[in-house]
Design an enzyme around this catalytic site. Structure first.
Site, PDB file in Angstrom:
ATOM      1  NE  ARG A 294      16.584  19.007  14.954  1.00  0.00           N
ATOM      2  CZ  ARG A 294      16.594  20.100  15.714  1.00  0.00           C
ATOM      3  NH1 ARG A 294      16.485  19.979  17.033  1.00  0.00           N
ATOM      4  NH2 ARG A 294      16.709  21.288  15.166  1.00  0.00           N
TER       5      ARG A 294
ATOM      6  CG  ASP B 227      -4.960   2.559  -3.127  1.00  0.00           C
ATOM      7  OD1 ASP B 227      -4.822   2.963  -1.968  1.00  0.00           O
ATOM      8  OD2 ASP B 227      -5.768   1.674  -3.439  1.00  0.00           O
TER       9      ASP B 227
ATOM     10  CD  GLU C  70      -9.001   7.286  -3.424  1.00  0.00           C
ATOM     11  OE1 GLU C  70      -9.909   7.520  -2.605  1.00  0.00           O
ATOM     12  OE2 GLU C  70      -8.272   6.287  -3.365  1.00  0.00           O
TER      13      GLU C  70
ATOM     14  N   GLY D 182      -1.495  11.740   3.121  1.00  0.00           N
ATOM     15  CA  GLY D 182      -1.097  12.669   2.070  1.00  0.00           C
ATOM     16  C   GLY D 182      -0.191  12.093   1.002  1.00  0.00           C
ATOM     17  CE  LYS D 183      -0.360   5.956   1.183  1.00  0.00           C
ATOM     18  NZ  LYS D 183      -1.290   6.316   2.256  1.00  0.00           N
ATOM     19  CB  SER D 184      -2.851  10.293  -3.472  1.00  0.00           C
ATOM     20  OG  SER D 184      -2.977   8.892  -3.310  1.00  0.00           O
TER      21      SER D 184
ATOM     22  CG  HIS E 268      -1.746   1.232   1.346  1.00  0.00           C
ATOM     23  ND1 HIS E 268      -2.677   1.595   0.399  1.00  0.00           N
ATOM     24  CD2 HIS E 268      -1.781   2.199   2.296  1.00  0.00           C
ATOM     25  CE1 HIS E 268      -3.271   2.725   0.762  1.00  0.00           C
ATOM     26  NE2 HIS E 268      -2.742   3.116   1.908  1.00  0.00           N
TER      27      HIS E 268
END
Length: 310
Positions: free
Chosen positions: A243, A177, A202, A158-160, A138
């Site tokens: 960091r 997806d 999507e 917020g991947k797409s 996924h």
């Protein structure tokens, strides 16, 4: 377990069916090819019957020197109920005994005009690709400056949206997806989109968009090697994030360890730029230029100089 049949080989390599057509749907479960020269000579103790058998000029020339009863006996042993197929190269004539044995047992006997070496190489590459271990992940796979970046994270992180921004910046989408990943070699993972969702992205609140239609054919790729994983997660104030970039984490996909970076998500962070720079920095590291390590070395030198002064 992935399987290929002789019928697929017939279509892919334009093979001629000589006999044993009823067996063209027998499964081929290994990419190893056997050239049964020693079996034609009569030694069947370690005969790899489950492999595709390839007969060339050498094997058939020797076969012609055998006695009639030896020819029939060895061809019957060569054709077993486990044998997925026998291929003759160079367009050579098939021995009568082999045709009879293949019809009796139902082993597909095929013929190609290619030379034995070239045919063996092409068959092995094709079977390696088709029979390679496969999994589904996924996430979103994007080609960023030639680096295959797999973006993972929880649903809605917020991947797409990040992928859409990357496409707008000139990078290429491979899959959204669901990413089908195939291990084609020991350390090579190839990702592609399932056929049903190719070129689609999507976006919540917007719906499904066709990236190729909106941005052109240059905005998509059919497949890409996965070399970097970037995991997006909601910012956790109680968690200490790297960091300096000195920590090296990996994610195991099938049998391969892939470098993994964890990027916290919160309002105001431009994820597309961060992911883009991460891919560029990863490429620099592969070229031997590690900014974090250089900074760490300089800091160590400054501390050591200060200790010597005191």
């Amino acid at each position: 377990m992935a399987k290929v049949t002789a019928s697929e080989l017939i279509e892919k390599f334009n093979l001629e069916v000589i006999s044993g057509e009823e067996g063209i749907y027998r499964p081929i479960s290994t990419s190893d090819i056997s050239r049964p020269g020693i079996e034609v000579a009569g030694f069947f103790t370690y005969y790899p019957a489950k492999r595709l058998q390839l007969l060339g000029r050498t094997e058939l020339s020797f076969f012609e020197q055998l006695m009639d009863h030896e020819k029939k006996e060895r061809m019957l042993k060569l054709c077993t109920y486990d044998t997925p197929g026998i291929i003759i190269s160079r367009g050579l004539d098939a021995p009568r005994e082999l045709i009879e044995a293949s019809e009796e047992i139902g082993v597909p006997l095929l013929r190609s005009s290619l030379t034995t070496t070239r045919l063996s190489s092409q068959l092995t590459n094709f079977l390696d690709s088709k029979l390679a271990p496969t999994t589904a992940v996924h996430g979103v796979l994007v080609d960023i400056y030639g680096i295959g970046v797999l973006i993972t994270g929880a649903s809605g992180v917020g991947k797409s949206e990040t992928a859409l921004d990357l496409v707008r910046r000139g990078h290429r989408l491979v899959a959204d997806d669901s990413v089908e990943i195939r291990q084609e070699h020991e350390d090579t993972l190839i990702g592609r989109a399932p056929e049903l969702i190719q070129h689609l992205l999507e976006i919540r609140g917007l719906g499904i968009i066709n990236v190729m239609t909106l941005f052109g054919a240059g905005a998509i790729r059919p497949f890409k090697r996965v070399v970097l994983v970037i995991h997006l997660e909601l910012w956790d104030q109680n968690k200490a994030y790297d960091r300096l970039g000195l920590e090296e984490d990996t994610l195991k996909i099938i049998n391969t360890e892939v470098p993994k970076l964890t990027v916290p998500v919160r309002p105001g962070r431009n994820l597309a730029v961060i992911v883009e720079v991460a891919a560029m920095n990863f490429r620099l590291k592969r070229l031997g230029m590690n900014a974090a390590q250089q900074f760490s070395d300089r800091l160590t030198d400054v501390i050591e100089e200060g200790d010597r002064e005191f």
